[in-house]
Design a protein around this motif. Structure first.
Motif, PDB file in Angstrom:
ATOM      1  N   VAL A  56       0.846  -1.200   0.000  1.00 32.63           N
ATOM      2  CA  VAL A  56       0.000   0.000   0.000  1.00 32.63           C
ATOM      3  C   VAL A  56       0.882   1.250   0.000  1.00 32.63           C
ATOM      4  CG1 VAL A  56      -1.575   1.355   1.455  1.00 32.63           C
ATOM      5  CG2 VAL A  56      -2.013  -1.083   1.079  1.00 32.63           C
ATOM      6  N   ALA A  57       1.920   1.246   0.847  1.00 32.68           N
ATOM      7  CA  ALA A  57       2.805   2.419   0.947  1.00 32.68           C
ATOM      8  C   ALA A  57       3.474   2.689  -0.397  1.00 32.68           C
ATOM      9  CB  ALA A  57       3.860   2.180   2.020  1.00 32.68           C
ATOM     10  N   ARG A  58       3.889   1.624  -1.035  1.00 32.90           N
ATOM     11  CA  ARG A  58       4.582   1.767  -2.326  1.00 32.90           C
ATOM     12  C   ARG A  58       3.629   2.318  -3.387  1.00 32.90           C
ATOM     13  NH1 ARG A  58       6.891  -3.347  -5.469  1.00 32.90           N
ATOM     14  NH2 ARG A  58       7.609  -2.222  -7.303  1.00 32.90           N
ATOM     15  N   ALA A  59       2.408   1.776  -3.417  1.00 29.78           N
ATOM     16  CA  ALA A  59       1.427   2.236  -4.407  1.00 29.78           C
ATOM     17  C   ALA A  59       1.011   3.676  -4.132  1.00 29.78           C
ATOM     18  CB  ALA A  59       0.207   1.314  -4.391  1.00 29.78           C
ATOM     19  N   LEU A  60       0.853   4.011  -2.857  1.00 28.38           N
ATOM     20  CA  LEU A  60       0.467   5.385  -2.506  1.00 28.38           C
ATOM     21  C   LEU A  60       1.561   6.357  -2.927  1.00 28.38           C
ATOM     22  CD1 LEU A  60      -1.600   7.241  -1.008  1.00 28.38           C
ATOM     23  CD2 LEU A  60      -0.172   6.957   1.032  1.00 28.38           C
ATOM     24  N   ALA A  61       2.810   5.977  -2.659  1.00 30.56           N
ATOM     25  CA  ALA A  61       3.946   6.833  -3.034  1.00 30.56           C
ATOM     26  C   ALA A  61       3.928   7.074  -4.551  1.00 30.56           C
ATOM     27  CB  ALA A  61       5.255   6.186  -2.596  1.00 30.56           C
ATOM     28  N   LYS A  62       3.660   6.035  -5.293  1.00 26.27           N
ATOM     29  CA  LYS A  62       3.610   6.156  -6.769  1.00 26.27           C
ATOM     30  C   LYS A  62       2.526   7.121  -7.202  1.00 26.27           C
ATOM     31  CE  LYS A  62       5.657   2.822  -9.586  1.00 26.27           C
ATOM     32  NZ  LYS A  62       6.189   1.637  -8.946  1.00 26.27           N
ATOM     33  N   ARG A  63       1.333   6.939  -6.628  1.00 27.22           N
ATOM     34  CA  ARG A  63       0.208   7.797  -7.030  1.00 27.22           C
ATOM     35  C   ARG A  63       0.458   9.263  -6.716  1.00 27.22           C
ATOM     36  NH1 ARG A  63      -5.679   5.144  -5.920  1.00 27.22           N
ATOM     37  NH2 ARG A  63      -5.233   3.022  -6.621  1.00 27.22           N
ATOM     38  N   LEU A  64       1.202   9.512  -5.620  1.00 26.69           N
ATOM     39  CA  LEU A  64       1.420  10.906  -5.196  1.00 26.69           C
ATOM     40  C   LEU A  64       2.768  11.449  -5.672  1.00 26.69           C
ATOM     41  CD1 LEU A  64       0.073  10.590  -1.524  1.00 26.69           C
ATOM     42  CD2 LEU A  64      -1.094  11.690  -3.452  1.00 26.69           C
ATOM     43  N   GLY A  65       3.539  10.605  -6.363  1.00 24.88           N
ATOM     44  CA  GLY A  65       4.842  11.044  -6.867  1.00 24.88           C
ATOM     45  C   GLY A  65       5.872  11.224  -5.764  1.00 24.88           C
ATOM     46  N   LEU A  66       5.808  10.360  -4.727  1.00 19.67           N
ATOM     47  CA  LEU A  66       6.734  10.462  -3.598  1.00 19.67           C
ATOM     48  C   LEU A  66       7.682   9.266  -3.590  1.00 19.67           C
ATOM     49  CD1 LEU A  66       4.106  11.342  -0.806  1.00 19.67           C
ATOM     50  CD2 LEU A  66       5.273  12.910  -2.351  1.00 19.67           C
ATOM     51  N   ASP A  67       8.774   9.363  -2.824  1.00 21.08           N
ATOM     52  CA  ASP A  67       9.650   8.207  -2.628  1.00 21.08           C
ATOM     53  C   ASP A  67       9.050   7.316  -1.555  1.00 21.08           C
ATOM     54  OD1 ASP A  67      11.640   8.885  -4.500  1.00 21.08           O
ATOM     55  OD2 ASP A  67      12.538  10.308  -3.091  1.00 21.08           O
TER      56      ASP A  67
ATOM     57  N   VAL B 138      -5.627   1.740  -1.041  1.00 22.72           N
ATOM     58  CA  VAL B 138      -4.751   2.779  -1.613  1.00 22.72           C
ATOM     59  C   VAL B 138      -5.577   4.029  -1.949  1.00 22.72           C
ATOM     60  CG1 VAL B 138      -3.119   3.342  -3.456  1.00 22.72           C
ATOM     61  CG2 VAL B 138      -3.184   1.020  -2.535  1.00 22.72           C
ATOM     62  N   SER B 139      -6.743   3.818  -2.539  1.00 19.06           N
ATOM     63  CA  SER B 139      -7.585   4.959  -2.923  1.00 19.06           C
ATOM     64  C   SER B 139      -8.063   5.720  -1.692  1.00 19.06           C
ATOM     65  CB  SER B 139      -8.801   4.500  -3.731  1.00 19.06           C
ATOM     66  OG  SER B 139      -8.357   3.953  -4.943  1.00 19.06           O
ATOM     67  N   GLU B 140      -8.398   4.982  -0.649  1.00 24.45           N
ATOM     68  CA  GLU B 140      -8.854   5.625   0.593  1.00 24.45           C
ATOM     69  C   GLU B 140      -7.741   6.525   1.154  1.00 24.45           C
ATOM     70  OE1 GLU B 140     -11.962   5.093   2.052  1.00 24.45           O
ATOM     71  OE2 GLU B 140     -11.385   6.660   3.461  1.00 24.45           O
TER      72      GLU B 140
END
Ligand code: DC
Length: 260
Positions: free
Chosen positions: A53-64, A246-248
């Protein structure tokens, strides 16, 4: 996906409520922008899907994305591979310092390196998993890891950092702090499915016992125990699909970023 209200922690638990905000911290950063330095922490027990989840969230928000569990796993791998008993904390910490753990950020997900060599495969092996919890309980090792994680955050100031103590100890002033949870039964079932998908037979009852024991060990250590961080947002993933979680989280971050 159903809509989920944000409830205060005092509210009666309700099966339909999956997101709740813990008591806000005294100093809480309310205003932030998604194109500025930002730290999001994700903590919680094993088997909640935190890392993915952390990895996917980082991707969606453009973060490391920082996987701090990989750092403790690397220390456990070093103990095993260099024959250092985990009771010899001084020697283990000294050797881990010499290993100069860091990540290769050009890989996706970033690869953990010790003495410049990748430990990515090694840290997922069962003998490492078996001893990592007591290794992560060594106070001097935690001190070293916490310092390293803060240095990493300086070098990667737009970060989703995932672990057990990221919101409570390492980054208490993070812009958004999540705590992912799920019942032990659901986590054991997910782990069994994962193993079976990889062709490995799994005993769900045994997995459940291991999960309960690891939770107990991670929650009861004196230094950096697994806790719900003050001001954190608890998300129960028991009845949610991966994409829903992830969407939440993404929508919560975006909503908070827009707050005046
Ligand atoms: O998330 P994981 O299974 O890769 O974590 C491995 C171990 O490290 C687990 O026992 C919890 C511990 N850990 C920790 O104590 N603090 C962290 N910040 C991350 C992981």
């Amino acid at each position: 996906m159903s809509t989920h209200a944000v409830h205060s922690v005092e509210a009666e638990p309700d099966a339909a409520v999956i997101v709740r905000q813990l008591r806000p911290t005294a100093v809480q950063v309310h205003v932030f922008r998604l194109d500025q330095p930002i730290i999001i922490t994700i903590d919680g027990p094993a088997g909640t899907g935190k890392s993915s989840v952390a990895r996917a969230l980082a991707k969606r928000l453009g973060l490391d994305f920082l996987d701090t569990g990989a750092m403790y796993r690397a220390a456990a791998a070093i103990a095993l591979d260099y024959g250092i008993p985990i009771t010899d904390a001084d020697r283990l910490v000294e050797t881990v310092k010499q290993a100069d753990l860091h990540f290769d950020w050009s890989a996706d997900p970033p690869t953990i390196l010790a003495w410049g060599r990748s430990l990515s495969d090694r840290i997922r092996q069962p003998d490492v998993t078996a001893i990592v919890s007591p290794v992560a309980g060594i106070p001097a090792l935690r001190q070293h890891m916490v310092a390293k994680q803060r240095i990493i955050a300086q070098q990667h100031p737009r970060l989703v950092s995932e672990g057990r103590d990221q919101g409570s100890v390492v980054f208490p002033d993070a812009n958004v702090k999540f705590y992912l949870d799920a019942s032990a039964q659901v986590r054991a079932m997910r782990r069994a499915q994962q193993l079976r998908a990889g062709g490995i037979p799994a005993d769900e009852q045994q997995l459940l016992r291991e999960i309960v024991e690891r939770d107990r060990s991670d929650m009861s250590r004196s230094d950096g125990p697994l806790v719900r961080p003050e001001g954190g947002i608890v998300v129960d993933t028991s009845h949610l699909l991966f994409d829903e979680v992830v969407s939440e989280l993404e929508s919560i971050v975006r909503r908070k970023a827009e707050e005046p």
